[in-house]
Design an enzyme around this catalytic site. Structure first.
Site, PDB file in Angstrom:
ATOM      1  N   SER A  61       0.855  -1.427   0.059  1.00  0.00           N
ATOM      2  CA  SER A  61      -0.033   0.089   0.004  1.00  0.00           C
ATOM      3  C   SER A  61       0.834   1.467  -0.027  1.00  0.00           C
ATOM      4  CB  SER A  61      -0.891  -0.044   1.312  1.00  0.00           C
ATOM      5  OG  SER A  61      -2.135  -0.774   0.682  1.00  0.00           O
ATOM      6  N   LYS A 199       2.788   6.823   4.918  1.00  0.00           N
ATOM      7  CA  LYS A 199       2.140   5.735   4.467  1.00  0.00           C
ATOM      8  C   LYS A 199       2.481   4.230   4.916  1.00  0.00           C
ATOM      9  CE  LYS A 199      -1.461   4.221   2.493  1.00  0.00           C
ATOM     10  NZ  LYS A 199      -1.794   3.159   3.559  1.00  0.00           N
ATOM     11  N   THR A 200       1.525   3.563   5.575  1.00  0.00           N
ATOM     12  CA  THR A 200       2.067   2.222   5.863  1.00  0.00           C
ATOM     13  C   THR A 200       1.769   1.205   4.565  1.00  0.00           C
ATOM     14  OG1 THR A 200      -0.134   1.974   6.598  1.00  0.00           O
ATOM     15  CG2 THR A 200       1.809   2.266   8.319  1.00  0.00           C
ATOM     16  N   GLY A 201       2.352   0.106   4.627  1.00  0.00           N
ATOM     17  CA  GLY A 201       1.720  -1.041   3.431  1.00  0.00           C
ATOM     18  C   GLY A 201       2.001  -2.540   4.037  1.00  0.00           C
TER      19      GLY A 201
END
Length: 251
Positions: A61, A199-201
Site C-alpha cells: 500500500s 504511509k504504511t503498507g
C-alpha cells in the site's frame, strides 16, 4: 593535522557503530527483522540499518502514494470528498465495507477502491507513469489490479526515499495541485513540534512504513521495510521507526 583527521573519522565511525548497535537492540527486543534508511533533506546525514543494496520488495500500500497521483492526474476522481461507491462485497477489514472517499481510501488502505481505478487505467498507462516517476523496477505483470501487491513491481528502501524526495520537491510530471492533495492525505501528524507525512503498507511478509517529516525546521526522509511474521508485527512498522527517530534525536 593527519592525526586529527584520523581521530575525527574514528570518532564519527565509532558513533555510527554505537547507533547501529542501539538500533539492532531495538529490533532484537521485538524479535523483528527489517531494514531502515533515514536521510536528511540536504543529504549530509544518512542513517541506515541492515541495508542490502540488492534487496527489493513489493511496495504494497505504499504504492498508494504514486497511485493517488496517477488517479488524480488522469481525472478519474475530482477531489478528496468524491464518493467511491461500495460494491457491496463484504471483506475481512470492516472499514472497507462501505462507501469511501479518496481520503478514507488512502487512510484505510482500501484495496478495492484502488483496484477499481487500476482497471480503468490499464497496464500501458501504468508503465508510462512508472517510467516517468523512475519508480522501482518499473514493472507490473499480468494482473493490473494486483501488481503492487503480489505482481512484478519491486522497490527498495532506497527507491522509496528517492521517490519521496521527488514528491517533496514537486519534481514529478504531475500538476502541483494534485501533489498538494496527496500531501494533505499523507499528513499523519501535525503539531507545534513535528509534522509527518507517511504511509504504511502490507502484503504477505512485506511490511512498510515510509514518509518524511519536518522537525526543528529540518526535513528528514525515512523508509522502513520489515518481515511480517504475524499480525501483531504490523504495529512495529511505525513503532520501530519512531523509536529510531527518537534515538537519533530527530524527534
Amino acid at each position: 593535522m593527519k592525526y586529527l583527521a584520523f581521530c575525527v573519522i574514528w570518532v564519527y565511525s565509532a558513533n555510527i557503530y554505537a547507533v547501529e548497535q542501539q538500533i539492532d537492540s531495538l529490533f532484537k527486543a521485538h524479535n523483528a527483522i527489517g531494514s531502515m534508511l533515514i536521510e536528511s533533506a540536504d543529504g549530509t546525514l544518512k542513517y541506515q540499518y541492515n541495508i542490502d543494496s540488492n534487496a527489493s520488495f513489493v511496495p504494497a500500500s505504499t504504492f498508494k502514494i504514486p497511485n493517488t497521483l496517477i488517479i488524480l492526474e488522469e481525472g478519474l476522481i475530482k477531489d478528496t470528498s468524491e464518493v467511491i461507491t461500495w460494491d457491496g462485497i463484504v471483506r475481512e477489514y470492516a472499514p472497507w465495507n462501505k462507501d469511501q472517499t479518496l481520503k478514507t481510501a488512502f487512510q484505510f488502505s482500501c484495496v478495492w477502491c484502488y483496484q477499481r481505478y487500476a482497471k480503468k487505467l490499464g497496464t500501458v498507462k501504468y508503465l508510462e507513469y512508472l517510467k516517468a516517476f523512475g519508480y522501482g523496477n518499473q514493472l507490473t505483470g499480468r494482473d493490473v489490479t494486483r501488481f503492487w501487491l503480489d505482481g512484478d513491481l519491486r522497490v527498495s528502501v532506497q527507491d522509496q526515499i528517492r521517490f519521496l524526495r521527488k514528491l517533496d520537491a514537486q519534481n514529478l510530471p504531475i500538476e502541483k495541485r494534485h501533489i498538494s492533495t496527496l500531501k494533505q492525505l499523507m499528513l499523519s501528524k501535525s503539531d507545534d513540534k513535528i509534522k509527518v507525512w507517511s504511509k504504511t503498507g502490507w502484503s504477505g511478509k512485506d511490511g512498510w512504513y515510509v514518509g518524511y517529516l519536518v522537525s526543528n525546521k529540518q526535513t528528514w526522509f525515512f523508509a522502513h521495510h520489515m518481515v511480517i511474521k504475524q499480525r501483531s508485527d504490523l504495529a512495529l512498522r511505525k513503532q520501530l521507526m519512531m523509536d529510531v527517530l527518537k534515538l537519533l534525536k530527530i524527534t
